[in-house]
Design an enzyme around this catalytic site. Structure first.
Site, PDB file in Angstrom:
ATOM      1  N   TRP A 179      38.351  56.278  31.687  1.00  0.00           N
ATOM      2  CA  TRP A 179      38.929  56.927  30.576  1.00  0.00           C
ATOM      3  C   TRP A 179      39.659  55.966  29.691  1.00  0.00           C
ATOM      4  CZ3 TRP A 179      44.138  55.795  30.960  1.00  0.00           C
ATOM      5  CH2 TRP A 179      44.498  55.994  32.414  1.00  0.00           C
ATOM      6  N   LYS A 203      27.577  59.027  32.228  1.00  0.00           N
ATOM      7  CA  LYS A 203      28.760  60.043  32.570  1.00  0.00           C
ATOM      8  C   LYS A 203      30.104  59.273  32.103  1.00  0.00           C
ATOM      9  CE  LYS A 203      31.252  61.072  35.157  1.00  0.00           C
ATOM     10  NZ  LYS A 203      32.783  61.357  35.030  1.00  0.00           N
ATOM     11  N   PRO A 204      30.494  59.862  31.103  1.00  0.00           N
ATOM     12  CA  PRO A 204      31.836  59.438  30.794  1.00  0.00           C
ATOM     13  C   PRO A 204      32.813  60.123  31.422  1.00  0.00           C
ATOM     14  CG  PRO A 204      30.685  61.213  29.013  1.00  0.00           C
ATOM     15  CD  PRO A 204      29.821  60.890  30.111  1.00  0.00           C
ATOM     16  N   GLY A 257      36.115  52.432  38.075  1.00  0.00           N
ATOM     17  CA  GLY A 257      36.983  53.351  38.486  1.00  0.00           C
ATOM     18  C   GLY A 257      37.692  52.746  39.780  1.00  0.00           C
ATOM     19  N   GLU A 279      32.981  47.794  39.492  1.00  0.00           N
ATOM     20  CA  GLU A 279      34.109  47.304  38.856  1.00  0.00           C
ATOM     21  C   GLU A 279      35.348  48.338  39.442  1.00  0.00           C
ATOM     22  OE1 GLU A 279      37.379  46.776  37.121  1.00  0.00           O
ATOM     23  OE2 GLU A 279      36.525  47.378  35.322  1.00  0.00           O
ATOM     24  N   ARG A 307      49.514  46.068  27.469  1.00  0.00           N
ATOM     25  CA  ARG A 307      48.211  46.455  26.657  1.00  0.00           C
ATOM     26  C   ARG A 307      47.877  47.630  27.242  1.00  0.00           C
ATOM     27  NH1 ARG A 307      42.809  45.271  26.794  1.00  0.00           N
ATOM     28  NH2 ARG A 307      43.307  43.799  28.762  1.00  0.00           N
ATOM     29  N   CYS A 313      42.826  48.144  34.499  1.00  0.00           N
ATOM     30  CA  CYS A 313      42.467  47.434  35.896  1.00  0.00           C
ATOM     31  C   CYS A 313      42.931  46.011  35.764  1.00  0.00           C
ATOM     32  CB  CYS A 313      40.991  47.508  36.216  1.00  0.00           C
ATOM     33  SG  CYS A 313      39.865  46.783  35.091  1.00  0.00           S
ATOM     34  N   GLU A 410      48.257  50.004  42.813  1.00  0.00           N
ATOM     35  CA  GLU A 410      47.977  49.754  41.296  1.00  0.00           C
ATOM     36  C   GLU A 410      48.999  50.692  40.395  1.00  0.00           C
ATOM     37  OE1 GLU A 410      44.100  48.549  38.657  1.00  0.00           O
ATOM     38  OE2 GLU A 410      43.966  50.354  40.317  1.00  0.00           O
ATOM     39  N   SER A 470      39.592  38.908  28.945  1.00  0.00           N
ATOM     40  CA  SER A 470      38.069  39.765  28.719  1.00  0.00           C
ATOM     41  C   SER A 470      37.434  39.304  27.355  1.00  0.00           C
ATOM     42  CB  SER A 470      38.209  41.218  28.681  1.00  0.00           C
ATOM     43  OG  SER A 470      38.917  41.718  29.852  1.00  0.00           O
TER      44      SER A 470
END
Length: 516
Positions: A179, A203-204, A257, A279, A307, A313, A410, A470
């Protein structure tokens, strides 16, 4: 060892003063399809069910969309399987041109996508614009990679034959996106799959499906054939994805996720020996050495931590600062963090948007409370912000003690937690003291130390004197419990390709009775 600090890739020179407000928000919401995308058509769920998508900054319902059932998931796989051969045999140049058209359309509609992400996820509009730039780069990069799928040809060592190595699309893929970056995580998975010649079922995330639906509609406009991309939002992800993963027609699973969910999916994927890309979670250390350029270190720290309101993650989770510079570093980041404006992402000057839901707020508050009870000092923030919406104040903690949960869990929120170290060996040991290994950050002016850290830190990625790493052209991924596989770079398309070896007799080798 100083480098320039950036946040996202440079934003093209487009107008970034597009209208906001209720009318503009409703206009973009009206563009979003409300159904499932199956075989090129927008359709209702098999049972007609729907669910609400909520603005985390206000609690208001943004849209009601179709809620896929297990039968819908299999219908989507049916479509992907039926389109499999046609898309795999589409010339690479044609696949590349479709992805390039998608990139161009996204640039034309960048303000629309940015506003939609801010509405459904909450990130400040400036950051959402940056995500459009970043997400678009995967479309452009993999449009270029589609025509560079290579192979190999050699004579075998015995001189008796010729060896050919070729690469083919792995087959239908299930892509499960998170998300927190609803556009970039979709483009990072869909673009290499399509470039390689794979068809997909997406699958969002239940919390932020609208951007993916609008992106899928853009792909149809760009010329993606029916059945090549299918999208099934759902509130029952396990029920919908389980039968798809168990179906032998599926050949690839990509998931971004949490590590616990990733482990479950890996176990399911093992039954059919699926190719997987995972990931997963992170616990990123951020090391500041005594020789660091503190101006650069503070800028990098704020980029790495705040950010996306800390909901990444790749967010720095543990700040390990040399005791000689810890006080000054803490003073500087506290002054900057204390000045951050909290609010709805569409408002001017907002740096910190809402957390995604009330569970995220409760988690951040629990971790801060535990750290304080163990001796940490709150320098700024340290509490939820009254609603509407799900906000947590940007926070700096110092004197965080070993054993604090915030050093192991986390955070996924705007909390910067500092502990100190004395030696390089101590810092590296602390950084590696985690089951995760997605990314690490370090600030030092010593080139030799930088090279040592490349060798000693147990991580898939390292930001050396920078807070953002990234890039579509680079391999993104981690080690240990942070996952398997890579996304982006040349490695990204390889995740969607199978390797085939063929041996043929050497055409120049003399055989009995052969004549030339």
């Amino acid at each position: 060892m100083t480098t320039t600090q950036s946040t996202w890739p440079a934003v093209p020179d487009h107008d970034t003063t597009a209208a906001t407000g209720p009318a503009a928000e409703q206009a973009v919401l009206d563009r979003v399809p409300r159904g499932l995308l199956i075989d090129g058509h927008w359709v209702d769920a098999a049972d007609g069910a729907t669910f609400d998508v909520v603005d985390p900054a206000t609690g208001d319902v943004l849209a009601r969309i179709a809620d896929a059932t297990p039968a819908d998931g299999l219908r989507a796989l049916d479509a992907a399987d039926a389109a499999r051969h046609g898309w795999a045999t589409t010339p690479p140049r044609q696949r590349a041109e479709v992805l390039r058209r998608a990139f161009d359309l996204l640039q034309e509609r960048r303000e629309e996508f940015a506003l939609l992400m801010t509405l459904e996820m909450g990130k400040p509009l400036a950051e959402a614009r940056g995500e459009v730039t970043y997400g678009g780069e995967f479309l452009r990069w993999f449009s270029e990679e589609a025509v560079r799928i290579g192979g190999d040809h050699s004579t075998n060592p015995e001189g008796t034959g010729r060896a050919f190595v070729t690469h083919k699309p792995v087959g239908p893929a299930l892509l499960i996106t998170p998300w927190n970056f609803p556009l970039a995580m979709a483009t990072r998975k869909v673009a290499p799959a399509l470039a390689a010649g794979c068809t997909v079922v997406v699958k969002p995330a239940e919390l932020t499906p609208l951007t993916t639906l609008l992106f899928a509609d853009l792909l149809l406009e760009a010329g993606v054939p029916a059945g090549v991309v299918n999208v099934v939002p759902t509130t029952t992800a396990g029920d919908v994805c389980g039968p798809v993963i168990a179906d032998p027609r599926l050949r690839k699973l990509s998931f971004t996720g949490s590590t616990p969910v990733g482990r479950t999916l890996l176990a399911q994927a093992a039954q059919n020996v699926l190719r997987t890309s995972m990931e997963l979670g992170g616990n990123a250390p951020f090391l500041v050495f005594e020789d660091a350029d503190l101006d650069l270190a503070v800028d990098a720290a704020l980029a790495a931590k705040f950010r996306n309101t800390g909901q990444a993650c790749t967010a720095a989770n543990r700040f390990l600062v040399h005791e000689d510079v810890a006080a000054e570093f803490a003073d500087r980041v506290t002054a900057r963090v204390g000045a951050m404006r909290v609010g709805r992402g569409t408002e001017d000057g907002v740096a910190i948007g809402p957390l995604i839901d009330d569970r995220a707020v409760a988690k951040a508050d629990r971790l801060v409370t535990d750290a304080v009870e163990r001796g940490a000092v709150v320098r700024t923030g340290g509490h939820p912000v009254a609603g509407p919406g799900t906000f947590y104040a940007p926070t700096v903690l110092t004197d965080v003690q070993p054993g604090s949960a915030i050093l192991d869990d986390e955070i996924f929120g705007p909390v910067l937690a500092i502990r100190t170290f004395r030696t390089e060996d101590e810092a590296v040991a602390a950084a590696n003291d985690t089951e995760y290994g997605l990314i690490a950050y370090a600030c030092t002016e010593d080139p030799a130390r930088g090279q040592r850290l490349m060798e000693t830190l147990e991580t898939g990625m390292l930001g050396l004197n920078t807070g953002v790493v990234s890039n579509a052209a680079a391999p993104f991924g981690g080690v240990k419990q942070s996952g398997t596989g890579r996304e982006g770079g040349a490695e990204g398309i390889a995740e969607y390709l199978e390797t085939m070896y063929t041996l043929t007799p050497d055409p120049f080798r003399r055989t009995k009775g052969a004549q030339r």
